[in-house]
Design a protein around this motif. Structure first.
Motif, PDB file in Angstrom:
ATOM      1  N   LEU A   1     -15.275   9.640 -57.210  1.00 13.53           N
ATOM      2  CA  LEU A   1     -14.854   9.992 -58.564  1.00 13.53           C
ATOM      3  C   LEU A   1     -14.782   8.784 -59.481  1.00 13.53           C
ATOM      4  N   VAL A   2     -14.905   7.576 -58.898  1.00 10.41           N
ATOM      5  CA  VAL A   2     -14.930   6.366 -59.732  1.00 10.41           C
ATOM      6  C   VAL A   2     -16.140   6.403 -60.657  1.00 10.41           C
ATOM      7  N   GLU A   3     -17.275   6.844 -60.121  1.00  7.42           N
ATOM      8  CA  GLU A   3     -18.490   7.069 -60.919  1.00  7.42           C
ATOM      9  C   GLU A   3     -18.837   8.550 -60.802  1.00  7.42           C
ATOM     10  N   ALA A   4     -17.944   9.392 -61.305  1.00  9.97           N
ATOM     11  CA  ALA A   4     -18.070  10.838 -61.085  1.00  9.97           C
ATOM     12  C   ALA A   4     -19.367  11.409 -61.638  1.00  9.97           C
ATOM     13  N   ASP A   5     -19.837  10.875 -62.776  1.00 12.18           N
ATOM     14  CA  ASP A   5     -21.056  11.423 -63.367  1.00 12.18           C
ATOM     15  C   ASP A   5     -22.264  11.227 -62.467  1.00 12.18           C
ATOM     16  N   ALA A   6     -22.237  10.207 -61.619  1.00 16.57           N
ATOM     17  CA  ALA A   6     -23.376   9.930 -60.755  1.00 16.57           C
ATOM     18  C   ALA A   6     -23.191  10.471 -59.336  1.00 16.57           C
ATOM     19  N   PHE A   7     -21.936  10.524 -58.843  1.00 13.78           N
ATOM     20  CA  PHE A   7     -21.744  10.801 -57.423  1.00 13.78           C
ATOM     21  C   PHE A   7     -20.855  12.000 -57.116  1.00 13.78           C
ATOM     22  N   ALA A   8     -20.379  12.720 -58.117  1.00 15.98           N
ATOM     23  CA  ALA A   8     -19.507  13.866 -57.837  1.00 15.98           C
ATOM     24  C   ALA A   8     -20.206  14.911 -56.979  1.00 15.98           C
ATOM     25  N   TRP A   9     -21.516  14.971 -57.052  1.00 17.38           N
ATOM     26  CA  TRP A   9     -22.255  15.956 -56.256  1.00 17.38           C
ATOM     27  C   TRP A   9     -22.035  15.755 -54.750  1.00 17.38           C
ATOM     28  N   ALA A  10     -21.689  14.537 -54.361  1.00 20.30           N
ATOM     29  CA  ALA A  10     -21.548  14.226 -52.936  1.00 20.30           C
ATOM     30  C   ALA A  10     -20.134  14.469 -52.420  1.00 20.30           C
ATOM     31  N   LEU A  11     -19.222  14.997 -53.248  1.00 23.93           N
ATOM     32  CA  LEU A  11     -17.857  15.240 -52.802  1.00 23.93           C
ATOM     33  C   LEU A  11     -17.787  16.105 -51.542  1.00 23.93           C
ATOM     34  N   PRO A  12     -18.538  17.204 -51.473  1.00 27.15           N
ATOM     35  CA  PRO A  12     -18.461  18.013 -50.247  1.00 27.15           C
ATOM     36  C   PRO A  12     -18.867  17.225 -48.998  1.00 27.15           C
ATOM     37  N   LEU A  13     -19.816  16.293 -49.141  1.00 27.98           N
ATOM     38  CA  LEU A  13     -20.226  15.485 -47.987  1.00 27.98           C
ATOM     39  C   LEU A  13     -19.088  14.600 -47.516  1.00 27.98           C
ATOM     40  N   ALA A  14     -18.341  14.038 -48.463  1.00 28.07           N
ATOM     41  CA  ALA A  14     -17.243  13.143 -48.100  1.00 28.07           C
ATOM     42  C   ALA A  14     -16.054  13.915 -47.547  1.00 28.07           C
TER      43      ALA A  14
END
Length: 528
Positions: free
Chosen positions: A93-106
């Motif tokens: 969520l620090v760079e949510a615009d670029a990486f929020a899509w990967a939340l389910p993976l984490a």
């Protein structure tokens, strides 16, 4: 108790999976910051009873007989790691615009992978299942093996090992010096799961008595070791200044903020000492504190040289760059860099254990073509260091560096710790905010200090900076979101153990293995 056990044993399908998931999730409350270890006496008996109901059917293939207990353990592990590691997603969520899509993976992908180890634990245990206390030995053995595998399989990730549940305070950390984390993980599961024998017809008195004896020995040894602890020398090992600026993570690599961040570290490091306190012998900045490549900024090196006074040493977390002699390609390392009072970077130790998808992209050739990239921002992909050894300060004190999550791996005393005066851990837990993550990280660092028998100096950008003595006792520390400098006298301690905890831990597994085999043979003869 027998009625409750019977209901759990008869659970089937999604109800069995849900019960295993909830038991694992509840077990996560035994870890920091909750430290409610008593939940282990609920979660693990439920797991035993679920496995009681996973008996094979006549004519089933071997793989089919293993799959049922494997899935029970997997669901238990999935609940445990989702509840205990959900905070990993905060880094995205620090760079949510670029990486929020990967939340389910984490949040779900990492726990799903780690849960495989607990699935293996329960499948192994069910192979030699028996009645009474024998099956408790089997599940303890399975988890002991699984947690050991977690230390090195797929680069290793032994975060929140089960054994830590029985070590919420220094009094209860001392047993690790005798049997190591391998033994702790196995015996903690043995004790937690033993109440399941209350629903059995045999082995109640023996099993419960053994569990009570192990708990008394655990607490008694801790009391004895702390009551006979070495008295700290009047002359400390050294005086250290820890700098915790709590830089917002989203600003850390902003090109327009880099000079300001560097100036913040310089200004904080120059602050006057409290009245009556001597100047620090060692100043420590956290992981990747310098937000640029030091070798490319001569002005920064000059500023650092002016900061370090006669007889002082500065250790900073910085990105170190090497250029190849042939193609001039650059390699980057996450490093601890030592700077003396002449402004020279006289030593550096590179991080050996890198975080997959955070510091480098595994299988980069394949995954990059599929559009994958690292999930956090940094200068570039890091290369792994090749050697860990102590760094010597200006005063002759040797510090063995561990960067970020390298400190969670047990047995650091066997990786140069025996030659070091102290353990140094630099980190940046700002990625995870005020979640359980930084508290869990600090607890594991405490346990490593006890294992190594050396004081621990820990500097975090945000998280928990502080000094821990060789018995795991916190001398002083900053909490989350604190901004400031800590001036602490590090005690002079070099503890040794009469036992080799690695061998003793494996010995615990051997004893449990023999117990499991003998109990299984006895039961088969009884039913033949």
């Amino acid at each position: 108790m027998e009625r409750l056990a019977g209901k759990v044993i008869l659970l089937w399908g999604w109800r069995r999976a849900l019960a295993a998931f909830l038991a694992g999730a509840v077990a996560a409350l035994s870890q920091p910051p909750f430290d409610f270890f008593a939940v282990g006496f609920i979660s693990f008996p439920v797991l035993v009873w679920l496995l009681d109901g996973a008996a094979g059917r006549p004519g089933e293939r071997f793989v089919q007989r293993l799959l049922r207990p494997f899935l029970i353990g997997w669901w238990f592990g999935f609940g445990y790691f989702v509840a205990g590691l959900w905070w990993v997603g905060n880094a995205l969520l620090v760079e949510a615009d670029a990486f929020a899509w990967a939340l389910p993976l984490a949040i779900f992908g990492l726990p799903a992978l780690l849960a495989v180890f607990y699935g293996v634990a329960t499948a192994l245990a069910r192979l030699a299942w028996s009645d009474g206390a024998g099956r408790i030995a089997a599940i303890a053995l399975g988890f002991g093996v699984a947690e050991w595998l977690r230390t090195f399989v797929l680069t290793g990730f032994p975060w929140n090992a089960i054994g830590q549940a029985a070590m919420p305070v220094p009094l209860l950390m001392q047993t690790v010096t005798v049997i190591g984390m391998v033994g702790m993980n196995a015996l903690v599961v043995l004790v937690f799961a033993m109440p399941a024998v209350l629903a059995a017809r045999r082995g109640r008195i023996f099993g419960l008595s053994l569990a009570a004896l192990l708990m008394m020995l655990h607490a008694g040894f801790g009391y004895y070791r702390l009551s006979t602890a070495q008295t700290a020398s009047e002359e400390p090992l050294l005086h250290v200044r820890l700098v915790q600026p709590s830089i917002v993570q989203s600003s850390k690599w902003d090109a327009q903020m880099r000079d300001s961040i560097f100036s913040t570290y310089l200004d904080m490091s120059r602050r006057p000492q409290p009245a009556g306190s001597p100047p620090p012998d060692l100043i420590v900045w956290p992981e990747t504190a310098v937000p640029f490549i030091l070798s490319e900024r001569p002005d920064a090196l000059v500023a650092l040289g002016e900061l370090v006074e006669d007889g002082q040493t500065l250790m900073v977390g910085a990105v170190r760059m090497e250029r190849g002699s042939a193609d001039r390609s650059a390699r980057y390392y996450n490093s601890v860099t030592a700077i003396n009072d002449g402004g020279e970077t006289y030593d550096a130790i590179d991080k050996i254990r890198l975080v997959p998808f955070g510091e480098y992209l595994p299988l980069s050739g394949l995954l990059s073509r599929l559009g994958m990239s690292r999930l956090v921002e940094s200068v570039a992909d890091f290369s792994a260091g090749s050697q860990r050894r102590p760094i010597t300060t200006a005063g002759g004190v040797t510090a063995l560096p561990f960067i970020c999550y390298e400190i969670i791996f047990p047995g650091i005393a066997g990786h140069g710790g025996e030659d070091a005066d102290l353990i140094l851990n630099i980190t940046n837990d700002a990625w995870f905010g005020d979640t359980p993550g930084p508290y869990q990280h600090f607890r594991q660092a405490q346990i490593r200090a006890v294992e190594a028998g050396r004081p621990l100096v820990r500097s975090a950008n945000n998280g928990i900076s502080g000094v821990v003595d060789a018995y795991g006792r916190t001398i002083d520390a900053f909490g989350m979101d604190a901004i400031g400098v800590l001036d602490i006298a590090v005690p002079r301690q070099r503890l040794t153990s009469a036992f080799d905890p690695r061998l003793a831990g494996m010995g615990v597994l051997v004893i449990l293995g023999l117990w499991t085999i003998l109990a299984s043979i006895r039961d088969r003869r009884r039913f033949d």
